[in-house]
Design a protein around this motif. Sequence first.
Motif, short mmCIF file in Angstrom:
data_model
loop_
_atom_site.label_atom_id
_atom_site.label_comp_id
_atom_site.label_asym_id
_atom_site.label_seq_id
_atom_site.Cartn_x
_atom_site.Cartn_y
_atom_site.Cartn_z
N ARG A 155 0.83 -1.20 0.00
CA ARG A 155 0.00 0.00 0.00
C ARG A 155 0.88 1.26 0.00
NH1 ARG A 155 -4.96 0.15 3.89
NH2 ARG A 155 -5.87 -0.79 2.07
N HIS B 258 0.84 4.37 -2.66
CA HIS B 258 0.68 5.79 -2.31
C HIS B 258 1.83 6.63 -2.87
CE1 HIS B 258 -2.86 5.06 -0.01
NE2 HIS B 258 -2.25 4.37 0.93
N GLN C 114 1.10 7.23 -6.47
CA GLN C 114 0.05 8.25 -6.60
C GLN C 114 0.63 9.65 -6.40
OE1 GLN C 114 -2.90 6.80 -3.74
NE2 GLN C 114 -4.34 6.64 -5.45
#
Length: 195
Positions: free
Chosen positions: A157, A161, A164
């Motif tokens: 995860r 991130h 992103q």
Amino acid sequence: MKTLLAAIDLEPGSALVVKRAAKLAERLKAKLHLVHVVDDALTLYEPMVEISVRHRLTQAAQTALHSFYSLLPETLIAHTSYQVLLGKPHQALAKYISQSQADLLIVGRHHIEPLRDLFVGTTAERLLRHCDIPLLMVSVDSVEPYLRVMAATDFSRSSHHALQAGLWLAPDANIHLVHVCDPPLWALYATTKTI
């Protein structure tokens, strides 16, 4: 990204951090916070001195921060604040990130103290361990848009991130996604092959 936090150490490289942070804040139409942390280790022996070291360091930092603030473009000044904090830099910044709801932390290259960094790590390394938001390290004197982004992934995860954040910061860049695989028996295979 609505709120950017530029943590500066008031060393000569701080101007690079402020320039990059200002350019990103303008492009993203984001609020900008300029922050400096006076390390409370510097004021450890304050009771032994007549004049408050903490007060003098804080005043000097306020003056230096104001000089960076006053160089910002007029369009950005209304959306920018500056603050001097007292404490351990990584802890004070982690707390400020939470209070300000910052989306990105922007820092400069750490001035090198080899012996200290060997045992406790650089401030940026400690920030990476204690902050929940992406960290952008500014190391070159340029405010040009990023053209190439390499995003390392371990399929977690956190790496998602990070990717992103890279896409937010460099929407027009060429993105290279990289995963490094280290097979557990590779060293054994490579050794037996050369024999």
